[in-house]
Design an enzyme around this catalytic site. Structure first.
Site, PDB file in Angstrom:
ATOM      1  N   GLU A 176       1.002 -88.994 -44.299  1.00 26.15           N
ATOM      2  CA  GLU A 176       0.825 -89.414 -45.694  1.00 26.15           C
ATOM      3  C   GLU A 176      -0.659 -89.560 -46.047  1.00 26.15           C
ATOM      4  OE1 GLU A 176       2.203 -92.853 -48.907  1.00 26.15           O
ATOM      5  OE2 GLU A 176       2.493 -93.201 -46.768  1.00 26.15           O
ATOM      6  N   LYS A 213       4.220 -86.713 -46.820  1.00 23.56           N
ATOM      7  CA  LYS A 213       4.422 -87.567 -47.997  1.00 23.56           C
ATOM      8  C   LYS A 213       3.142 -87.494 -48.806  1.00 23.56           C
ATOM      9  CE  LYS A 213       5.730 -92.188 -49.565  1.00 23.56           C
ATOM     10  NZ  LYS A 213       6.404 -93.457 -49.224  1.00 23.56           N
TER      11      LYS A 213
END
Length: 295
Positions: A176, A213
């Site tokens: 992420e 993500k």
């Protein structure tokens, strides 16, 4: 790696519920839920209250595998129970939802326009505990503030380095590298980020599986190249401070990307609601996010 669970994550309909607020973000999450800081006096009381909030969400009749593929948990949540079962076991056995663990320890101070992750001490021990608790995968967050090539390269190097370590342990890592939605150089930063992600992804062994993500991009469909790589199980989007309606509208313009929302998921939920009111609000939120994910 559990192939049945992996196939569900890769091909199942639904989105990921991000319920992993940690020490720094917990007071804000509780305040949005209607619990002021004056209502608890230390971290133990704070984490007890946020676990009660998460338990209310996960055990709700609205929270089902029909619309939700996985839930991201904070380490403290992994070690707690819901209705007599460890949280991951409750998710798997009672809900049919995959448990994912946040493993990062927060962000380092900003340097070169980015915030890399703080060191993660005893990561192997944490991964062993995660496997004992039947965790499917992990998540770790860094933040990009400016389009600084050296800073972004450092973030991606760190994310992939730790991600490969996690993948070798048998868990599926979610990388992420968030781009701040308020960055004055958001689109330029996304261009550098995608280039670095593709460069690293090309070097990942063919038998490894990972996920990304990412912040909803300025250009619609900008991360479609990542979706095409067989090593990438899923690309998911964070809400990043957008309202639920804003995040859903942007998500629907990025086919193949599903939500992994936190604030946008819990928006409108309140400690003061009756169970009927709470379930109704959560059901509406889940339905809207699901529809945007499947658009």
């Amino acid at each position: 790696m559990n192939e049945v669970q992996l196939n569900r994550m890769r091909g199942g309909n639904g989105f990921i519920a991000a319920l992993d607020q940690s020490g720094g973000s917990t007071p804000k999450a509780l305040k949005l839920y209607g619990i002021e800081e004056s209502q608890y006096h230390n971290d133990d009381e704070m984490f007890e209250l946020v676990h009660e909030m998460r338990t209310r969400i996960i055990t709700s009749t609205a929270f089902t595998s029909e619309h939700i593929l996985a839930a991201i948990l904070f380490e403290n949540t992994m070690d707690r129970k819901m209705e007599g079962k460890f949280t991951a076991d409750y998710l798997l056995e009672e809900k049919g939802i995959l448990p994912i663990l946040k493993v990062d320890k927060g962000l380092a101070p900003e340097a070169e326009g980015v915030q890399v992750m703080k060191p993660i001490p005893d990561l192997n021990h944490l991964l062993d505990r995660a496997k004992e608790r039947h965790i499917f995968g992990t998540k770790m967050r860094s933040v990009i503030k400016l389009a600084n090539e050296e800073g972004i390269r450092e973030i991606v190097d760190q994310q992939f380095g730790i991600g490969i370590q996690i993948a070798r342990s048998g868990l599926v890592p979610i990388l992420e590298p968030e781009v701040d939605i308020h960055s004055p150089e958001k689109e330029k930063a996304e261009k550098i980020l995608k280039r670095e992600l593709l460069r690293h992804l090309d070097k990942v062994p063919a038998d490894m599986r990972l996920m990304f993500k990412l912040t909803l991009p300025t250009k619609n469909g900008y991360y479609s190249e990542l979706l095409e790589d067989p090593k990438v199980v899923r690309v998911v989007a964070l809400s990043g401070g957008y309202s639920r309606s804003e995040a859903n509208a942007l998500l629907a313009k990025n086919p193949g990307v599903i939500a992994s929302f936190s604030r946008a998921l819990t928006q409108g939920l309140s400690f003061h609601q009756t169970q009927e009111e709470f379930d109704k609000m959560l059901s509406e939120s889940i339905r809207e996010i699901f529809e945007a994910s499947m658009a």
